[in-house]
Design an enzyme around this catalytic site. Sequence first.
Site, PDB file in Angstrom:
ATOM      1  N   THR A 109      -7.149  67.423  22.323  1.00 34.39           N
ATOM      2  CA  THR A 109      -7.481  68.355  21.241  1.00 34.39           C
ATOM      3  C   THR A 109      -8.016  67.570  20.044  1.00 34.39           C
ATOM      4  O   THR A 109      -7.559  66.453  19.782  1.00 34.39           O
ATOM      5  CB  THR A 109      -6.216  69.148  20.847  1.00 34.39           C
ATOM      6  OG1 THR A 109      -5.719  69.789  22.023  1.00 34.39           O
ATOM      7  CG2 THR A 109      -6.510  70.197  19.795  1.00 34.39           C
TER       8      THR A 109
ATOM      9  N   TYR B 204       5.379  57.557  26.447  1.00 35.33           N
ATOM     10  CA  TYR B 204       4.888  58.892  26.096  1.00 35.33           C
ATOM     11  C   TYR B 204       4.946  59.819  27.314  1.00 35.33           C
ATOM     12  O   TYR B 204       5.558  60.891  27.261  1.00 35.33           O
ATOM     13  CB  TYR B 204       3.457  58.769  25.575  1.00 35.33           C
ATOM     14  CG  TYR B 204       2.835  60.049  25.085  1.00 35.33           C
ATOM     15  CD1 TYR B 204       3.216  60.619  23.874  1.00 35.33           C
ATOM     16  CD2 TYR B 204       1.838  60.689  25.821  1.00 35.33           C
ATOM     17  CE1 TYR B 204       2.627  61.795  23.409  1.00 35.33           C
ATOM     18  CE2 TYR B 204       1.238  61.863  25.370  1.00 35.33           C
ATOM     19  CZ  TYR B 204       1.638  62.413  24.158  1.00 35.33           C
ATOM     20  OH  TYR B 204       1.046  63.572  23.708  1.00 35.33           O
TER      21      TYR B 204
HETATM   22  P1  NAD Z   1       0.212  63.862  15.215  1.00 34.43           P
HETATM   23  O1  NAD Z   1       0.621  62.452  15.397  1.00 34.43           O
HETATM   24  O2  NAD Z   1      -0.840  64.180  14.224  1.00 34.43           O
HETATM   25  O3  NAD Z   1       1.474  64.769  14.870  1.00 34.43           O
HETATM   26  C1  NAD Z   1       2.790  64.482  15.271  1.00 34.43           C
HETATM   27  C2  NAD Z   1       3.702  64.772  14.080  1.00 34.43           C
HETATM   28  O4  NAD Z   1       5.058  64.508  14.457  1.00 34.43           O
HETATM   29  C3  NAD Z   1       3.406  63.867  12.874  1.00 34.43           C
HETATM   30  O5  NAD Z   1       3.369  64.649  11.702  1.00 34.43           O
HETATM   31  C4  NAD Z   1       4.569  62.884  12.860  1.00 34.43           C
HETATM   32  O6  NAD Z   1       4.841  62.374  11.573  1.00 34.43           O
HETATM   33  C5  NAD Z   1       5.674  63.745  13.425  1.00 34.43           C
HETATM   34  N1  NAD Z   1       6.761  62.960  14.042  1.00 34.43           N
HETATM   35  C6  NAD Z   1       6.664  61.917  14.914  1.00 34.43           C
HETATM   36  N2  NAD Z   1       7.885  61.494  15.264  1.00 34.43           N
HETATM   37  C7  NAD Z   1       8.784  62.285  14.614  1.00 34.43           C
HETATM   38  C8  NAD Z   1      10.207  62.326  14.556  1.00 34.43           C
HETATM   39  N3  NAD Z   1      10.955  61.481  15.256  1.00 34.43           N
HETATM   40  N4  NAD Z   1      10.793  63.279  13.777  1.00 34.43           N
HETATM   41  C9  NAD Z   1      10.039  64.137  13.041  1.00 34.43           C
HETATM   42  N5  NAD Z   1       8.694  64.134  13.039  1.00 34.43           N
HETATM   43  C10 NAD Z   1       8.075  63.211  13.824  1.00 34.43           C
HETATM   44  O7  NAD Z   1      -0.204  64.390  16.661  1.00 34.43           O
HETATM   45  P2  NAD Z   1      -0.809  65.790  17.126  1.00 34.43           P
HETATM   46  O8  NAD Z   1      -2.076  65.510  17.794  1.00 34.43           O
HETATM   47  O9  NAD Z   1      -0.752  66.774  16.033  1.00 34.43           O
HETATM   48  O10 NAD Z   1       0.243  66.186  18.272  1.00 34.43           O
HETATM   49  C11 NAD Z   1       1.259  67.159  18.068  1.00 34.43           C
HETATM   50  C12 NAD Z   1       1.974  67.403  19.393  1.00 34.43           C
HETATM   51  O11 NAD Z   1       1.066  67.867  20.376  1.00 34.43           O
HETATM   52  C13 NAD Z   1       2.644  66.137  19.952  1.00 34.43           C
HETATM   53  O12 NAD Z   1       3.903  66.498  20.500  1.00 34.43           O
HETATM   54  C14 NAD Z   1       1.705  65.724  21.051  1.00 34.43           C
HETATM   55  O13 NAD Z   1       2.377  65.038  22.081  1.00 34.43           O
HETATM   56  C15 NAD Z   1       1.156  67.062  21.531  1.00 34.43           C
HETATM   57  N6  NAD Z   1      -0.158  66.892  22.168  1.00 34.43           N
HETATM   58  C16 NAD Z   1      -1.269  66.601  21.419  1.00 34.43           C
HETATM   59  C17 NAD Z   1      -2.493  66.409  22.047  1.00 34.43           C
HETATM   60  C18 NAD Z   1      -3.758  66.117  21.289  1.00 34.43           C
HETATM   61  O14 NAD Z   1      -4.805  65.929  21.904  1.00 34.43           O
HETATM   62  N7  NAD Z   1      -3.742  66.087  19.979  1.00 34.43           N
HETATM   63  C19 NAD Z   1      -2.570  66.492  23.450  1.00 34.43           C
HETATM   64  C20 NAD Z   1      -1.417  66.765  24.169  1.00 34.43           C
HETATM   65  C21 NAD Z   1      -0.212  66.972  23.521  1.00 34.43           C
END
Ligand code: NAD
Length: 313
Positions: A178, A148
């Site tokens: 978040t 990651y």
């Molecule tokens: P989440 O897992 O709920 O959402 C990720 C989404 O991406 C999911 O709907 C999943 O099905 C989709 N996905 C995964 N691999 C894929 C692929 N190969 N092709 C198409 N779709 C794919 O996570 P989230 O918390 O909503 O995070 C969203 C983004 O924000 C991510 O990139 C994550 O790294 C970033 N982020 C989140 C946080 C947090 O605290 N939630 C912190 C830092 C960064």
Amino acid sequence: MNITRKRILVSGGAGFIGSHLCERLLNEGHEVLCLDNFFTGAKENVVHLLENPYFELIRHDITQPFFAEVDQIYNLACPASPVHYQYNAIKTIKTSVMGAINMLGMAKRVNARILQASTSEIYGTPTVHPQEEGYWGNVNPIGIRSCYDEGKRCAETLFMDYHRQHQVDIKIIRIFNTYGPRMHPQDGRVVSNFIVQALRNEDITIYGDGTQTRSFQYVDDLVDGMVRMMHSHAFIGPVNIGNPVEFTMLQLAEKVIELTHSKSSIRFMPLPQDDPKQRQPNIELAQQRLSWTPKIQLDEGLRKTIGYFEKIV
Ligand code: NAD
Ligand code: UDP
């Protein structure tokens, strides 16, 4: 026809953050293409948007190329919880790296502005506190979190190289922890774990001694920061988007128990490998360049999130 309406692609749009972003963009009158392979996301997260004729849901894996005429791209596709991104580590790094190449290739071809959802994980176990954007990080390249962390670092490199080499119009935000409604109940992340455990009066699982810290941002604040960044002028980032108020995991557990009136006890469990000890954003850059500051503090955000989980667990 609404001439200010933009066509906007959100990869990972059926996930936790993506679904809130799609909702916000539709409410602003834009047309949204949501791409998702449903690995950690779900149709239920966007089912309420399906009746909107300006919303399209497309099953697609961003490790494969995709092309559509769009004005803006938000690249969010990637599992974000350690449990999920470690489940298939090779796929995680492919999603970050090949996904970034495919999304950037599309942005280059159709002249779209593209925003990368990067992460505070690129700072690793920080030796600088709080973390500001000029800090290069302290990341283990061969550990269980590397798929990651290093994938997201490489994606930032690709964004910068497409910008320098092909003048692609990029934006990079580094998101700190978040939380909010539509986190997956089995997501494994700390806020959802603690709330689900507290509502079921099960033991609250603290990894390590609970003195490690995180700074928790409510999802609406993040989405506001993302949209401001997309609209910013002459600023590509990277910029930290997070809430700087820092809590220990022990404090978080006590707060969740209090707000849910739970009978849960606390159970200490082993700390996972490479678990960062401290995390707190310096958000001066976002405050200056985006006039952005988080508005929703932990108590209020937890109440809203608890309200959501009460309906589903
Ligand atoms: P989440 O897992 O709920 O959402 C990720 C989404 O991406 C999911 O709907 C999943 O099905 C989709 N996905 C995964 N691999 C894929 C692929 N190969 N092709 C198409 N779709 C794919 O996570 P989230 O918390 O909503 O995070 C969203 C983004 O924000 C991510 O990139 C994550 O790294 C970033 N982020 C989140 C946080 C947090 O605290 N939630 C912190 C830092 C960064
Ligand atoms: N954590 C915990 N109990 C849990 C889940 C997580 O104590 O049930 C801890 C975890 O070890 C880490 C912090 O909470 O120190 C935040 O974990 P999360 O997976 O939410 O995010 P990240 O480590 O990616 O910041």
